[in-house]
Design a protein around this motif. Structure first.
Motif, PDB file in Angstrom:
ATOM      1  N   GLU A 342       0.809  -1.219   0.000  1.00 23.91           N
ATOM      2  CA  GLU A 342       0.000   0.000   0.000  1.00 23.91           C
ATOM      3  C   GLU A 342       0.841   1.268   0.000  1.00 23.91           C
ATOM      4  O   GLU A 342       0.348   2.351  -0.328  1.00 23.91           O
ATOM      5  N   LYS A 343       2.120   1.162   0.355  1.00 27.02           N
ATOM      6  CA  LYS A 343       3.004   2.334   0.339  1.00 27.02           C
ATOM      7  C   LYS A 343       3.480   2.688  -1.068  1.00 27.02           C
ATOM      8  O   LYS A 343       3.972   3.796  -1.305  1.00 27.02           O
ATOM      9  N   LYS A 345       3.348   3.723  -4.947  1.00 26.02           N
ATOM     10  CA  LYS A 345       2.494   4.514  -5.837  1.00 26.02           C
ATOM     11  C   LYS A 345       2.954   4.424  -7.292  1.00 26.02           C
ATOM     12  O   LYS A 345       2.131   4.457  -8.200  1.00 26.02           O
ATOM     13  N   THR A 346       4.262   4.356  -7.512  1.00 26.70           N
ATOM     14  CA  THR A 346       4.799   4.237  -8.870  1.00 26.70           C
ATOM     15  C   THR A 346       5.905   3.184  -8.874  1.00 26.70           C
ATOM     16  O   THR A 346       6.461   2.832  -7.833  1.00 26.70           O
ATOM     17  N   LYS A 374       1.963   3.303 -12.733  1.00 21.83           N
ATOM     18  CA  LYS A 374       1.434   4.215 -11.718  1.00 21.83           C
ATOM     19  C   LYS A 374       0.048   3.727 -11.330  1.00 21.83           C
ATOM     20  O   LYS A 374      -0.754   3.355 -12.202  1.00 21.83           O
ATOM     21  N   ILE A 375      -0.227   3.709 -10.026  1.00 23.04           N
ATOM     22  CA  ILE A 375      -1.547   3.251  -9.596  1.00 23.04           C
ATOM     23  C   ILE A 375      -2.603   4.266 -10.041  1.00 23.04           C
ATOM     24  O   ILE A 375      -2.294   5.449 -10.176  1.00 23.04           O
ATOM     25  N   PRO A 376      -3.838   3.819 -10.349  1.00 24.09           N
ATOM     26  CA  PRO A 376      -4.308   2.450 -10.113  1.00 24.09           C
ATOM     27  C   PRO A 376      -3.935   1.446 -11.204  1.00 24.09           C
ATOM     28  O   PRO A 376      -3.772   0.271 -10.915  1.00 24.09           O
ATOM     29  N   ASN A 423       2.352  -3.162 -12.187  1.00 21.46           N
ATOM     30  CA  ASN A 423       1.537  -2.393 -11.247  1.00 21.46           C
ATOM     31  C   ASN A 423       2.098  -2.502  -9.827  1.00 21.46           C
ATOM     32  O   ASN A 423       2.221  -3.596  -9.286  1.00 21.46           O
ATOM     33  N   GLN A 425       0.861  -2.052  -6.972  1.00 21.29           N
ATOM     34  CA  GLN A 425      -0.043  -2.696  -6.024  1.00 21.29           C
ATOM     35  C   GLN A 425      -0.838  -3.833  -6.680  1.00 21.29           C
ATOM     36  O   GLN A 425      -1.927  -4.182  -6.234  1.00 21.29           O
ATOM     37  N   HIS A 516      10.847   2.584  -6.759  1.00 23.91           N
ATOM     38  CA  HIS A 516       9.464   2.857  -6.382  1.00 23.91           C
ATOM     39  C   HIS A 516       9.302   4.306  -5.940  1.00 23.91           C
ATOM     40  O   HIS A 516      10.246   4.934  -5.438  1.00 23.91           O
ATOM     41  N   ASN A 517       8.060   4.795  -6.142  1.00 24.26           N
ATOM     42  CA  ASN A 517       7.642   6.106  -5.639  1.00 24.26           C
ATOM     43  C   ASN A 517       8.490   7.262  -6.162  1.00 24.26           C
ATOM     44  O   ASN A 517       8.705   8.264  -5.476  1.00 24.26           O
TER      45      ASN A 517
END
Length: 726
Positions: A342-343, A345-346, A374-376, A423, A425, A516-517
């Motif tokens: 959940e942490k 995002k990208t 990138k989420i979603p 993805n 997540q 990530h992120n």
């Protein structure tokens, strides 16, 4: 240099074909086919009486059927000294057959495959339409020779006949032994496959007919997609039903479906000597069927082993399996856990795309790649080959693909396997990508125990999930995607190598860095604009109505290779104008994109072009586009079979463009060569990427002394230009 570019493009297109072909292995069961005597191939079927091995319940690969009064198929097999005998009875309330003999398989038809043995290249196919369609009225067949070219002797023959009745038809077929070069005797084993197609022309048939088969393997090019059959003096027991166990989230259901002859038969589900569910087969949409839900698990995380009996006969046995939600949750924990996922995002990855024709020792040289997600659900992959440009992505609404030749819309990218893997997540949203998951079984793959989970209502050859029983990790998706070399990044395990097996070679995404992120701009995921990417292809085209249509996404992007690349279109435009051609013919209009280029050119020369499309839906769409473009006075649009329509057109042509069914190119050349004026041109599309489907045509234009032929490779699809000598 051009050859190298074409090879690179071909390999990259293998990468970008996310849709994989079916590779179901054949069942190991051998069915006994009885000898039958006195059979006359007349379509009546009366002389079969009760003889023959019977198969009376068929489904598509996902178990789908239509109501029996809509579409129902039964067939029998027998043999005699002349050949293998097939009797088929079909209920079909809407008969729709293709008028073109080369396209029978696109509408209502039967497909029969026979081979010397399972996996043998000594194999052929016959496609038969019954004549139930009032537009066709007679039984027609087309043979496809899958034998190696140096073994295609003797010439294939078959005998078939049909009888039409209200709401259906009967077809009888004799497949002679001499086709395979064998002599029959009891105990001889062969291979057989049967498919029946139903096409009603409604919205549900947009992707082609419903194909039901004796077993799930439908890929006609795969010689393993066949059942073993043995010639005998007696018959195996009839195939009358199908038994399935569906373990979904918090639910387990046993279902039995089959022939209406089974209505009233009791069904019992037994576990550990205790009957845990019972019922009987009742009438359901013209067939027999029953669903038996098992009691909800209370103190156990496992569904028990069960045995299913239909009447006094044991129909199926299913092993004990864990609850599906336990498998999915275990995978999430194995990856790193919900909190860590959940942490994210990208996700940004760099690495290489590698392709090799050597499966055992694949080359490590490859094409550099970047991947963004990138989420979603947005994702983008960029390849950096030595020549050309290649991108593929999904912006949350539209999937697309950019190559050196074209931009095209890709409908399946919202659920692409690569998009889900990238993805950040993805593990938390498996049910969005893989809807209505069902745990099917536990099996051994590559020496390890795996749980097999199939999503429903999607192609299971692409989306079936395989979870390692020991580690809980996802190790395979579909028949040919393997996830390897999991490494931990930011507390999350990610597969740094994704191996894709395909017929003829093996490919792999290999990543060297994963971050990530990091900031990722949404604009990069959007579908590119043709006017920006291929600006040179539209230079000099100033028509205020037509130019926007030539760049319009709805017209150019939606149909993949069915439309010519825009640079090929501009070449045709320039060629017509430079040679001042006045009377053109196009074979294969589709939605009219290529015809817009031709129409612009002929309007400039003061000429006209006739375009012919066999499919009425595409032809009507093209006419709407011509009216919108204001080119009705230049384009004469006709909807018909070109072989029937061309003789109706008086006079000669100075320009002919062929972009239709590839094996028919040679027939069009023979039909039109004498109707082309000296100095006129016959141009054929796809001569590079579909060369193997038009070898006779290519040999003819190269060796005809009356033609001066050159080849244009502005695009990787290629065009031949044959000028008629003066």
């Amino acid at each position: 240099m051009k050859y190298r570019m074409i090879l690179v493009l071909a390999l990259l297109m293998i990468l970008f074909l996310i849709i994989s072909t079916s590779t179901h292995a054949a069942d190991s069961t051998i069915f006994q086919i009885p000898r039958v005597q006195g059979i006359i191939i007349d379509g009546s079927g009366d002389d079969w009486a009760e003889y023959g091995f019977r198969v009376e319940f068929l489904t598509d690969p996902n178990g789908r059927v239509l109501p029996a009064d809509d579409f129902d198929v039964k067939f029998r097999l027998g043999w005699n000294q002349q050949g293998l005998l097939v009797l088929v009875a079909v209920l079909d309330n809407v008969p729709v057959e293709h008028e073109n003999l080369s396209r029978l398989w696109q509408r209502d038809c039967l497909e029969i495959f026979v081979a010397e043995k399972v996996g043998s290249a000594n194999r052929y196919q016959v496609v038969i339409s019954s004549g139930a369609d009032p537009k066709c009225k007679i039984v027609r067949s087309r043979l496809y020779d899958w034998r190696p070219e140096n073994q295609r002797h003797p010439k294939l023959i078959t005998q078939s006949a049909s009888r039409i009745f209200g709401g259906g038809y009967v077809v009888e077929v004799l497949l002679p032994w001499e086709n395979l070069g064998i002599k029959p005797n009891p105990g001889m084993e062969l291979a057989f496959q049967f498919v029946a197609n139903d096409y009603d022309g409604n919205a549900g048939d947009a992707n082609g007919p419903l194909r039901v088969a004796w077993f799930p393997g439908l890929g006609p090019t795969n010689p393993n997609n066949m059942y073993g059959v043995k010639l005998s003096d007696k018959s195996s027991e009839a195939v009358l039903f199908r038994v399935d166990r569906e373990i979904s989230l918090n639910r387990c259901v046993i279902s039995v479906r089959g022939s209406s002859d089974l209505i009233g038969e009791p069904v019992a589900v037994r576990s550990a000597e205790e009957i845990i569910a019972r019922g009987k087969l009742v009438l359901k949409e013209g067939r027999a069927g029953v669903q038996l839900p098992l009691a909800v698990l209370e103190d156990s995380d496992e569904w028990p082993q069960v045995e299913v009996a239909v009447g006094s006969r044991t129909a199926a046995t299913f092993e004990a399996l864990p609850a599906l939600d336990k498998i999915l949750e275990r995978y999430i924990q194995a990856v790193g856990g919900r909190a860590a996922l959940e942490k994210l995002k990208t996700r940004v990855c760099t690495g290489k795309w590698i392709y090799s024709f050597n499966r055992k020792n694949p080359s490590e040289e490859g094409t550099a790649l970047e991947a963004y997600a990138k989420i979603p659900d947005k994702w983008l992959v960029i390849l950096h080959p030595s020549e050309g440009r290649h991108r593929e992505g999904f912006d949350g609404n539209d999937g697309w693909r950019l190559s050196s030749d074209r931009i095209e819309r890709v409908e399946g990218h919202g659920r692409a396997r690569l998009g889900w893997i990238l993805n950040p997540q993805g593990a938390l949203h498996m049910q969005d990508y893989f809807p209505r998951m069902v745990l099917k079984k536990k099996e051994i793959q590559a020496g390890r125990s795996v749980f097999v989970v199939e999503p429903k209502d999607v192609d299971r050859t692409r989306y079936t999930l395989y979870f390692d029983n020991e580690t809980g990790m996802l190790v395979k998706i579909g028949n040919n995607w393997e996830l390897e070399e999991y490494c931990e990044v930011d507390g999350i395990k990610f597969p740094f190598r994704i191996v894709i097996s395909r017929r003829g070679g093996i490919g792999a995404f290999t990543f060297d860095k994963v971050k990530h992120n990091v900031p990722v701009d949404d604009a990069g995921f959007a579908m590119p604009d043709a006017g920006d990417v291929f600006a040179d292809a539209f230079q000099g085209i100033e028509d205020p109505k037509v130019l926007p249509m030539l760049m319009m996404k709805e017209l150019t992007y939606a149909h993949g290779e069915m439309n010519i690349p825009c640079r090929d279109g501009h070449f045709l435009y320039d060629f017509i104008v430079q040679n001042n051609y006045k009377r053109g013919l196009e074979i294969g209009t589709f939605n009219g994109y290529s015809t817009l280029w031709l129409g612009l050119a002929f309007r400039k020369t003061g000429g006209q072009v006739v375009t012919i499309e066999i499919d009425s839906v595409s032809g009507q769409e093209a006419r709407r586009n011509f009216r919108k473009a204001g080119l009705e006075d230049v384009i004469d649009s006709r909807i018909n079979d070109a072989f029937e329509e061309i003789p109706k057109i008086a006079g000669k042509f100075d320009f002919v463009f062929i972009d239709a069914l590839k094996p028919d190119y040679i027939k069009f050349l023979r039909l039109l060569k004498d109707r082309v004026l000296p100095g006129g041109a016959i141009i054929a599309h796809n001569v590079t990427n579909y060369a193997r489907d038009m070898r006779e045509f290519l040999d003819a234009i190269k060796n005809d002394p009356g033609l001066e032929t050159t080849f244009n490779e502005i695009s990787s699809e290629g065009m031949s230009i044959s000028i008629k000598r003066k």
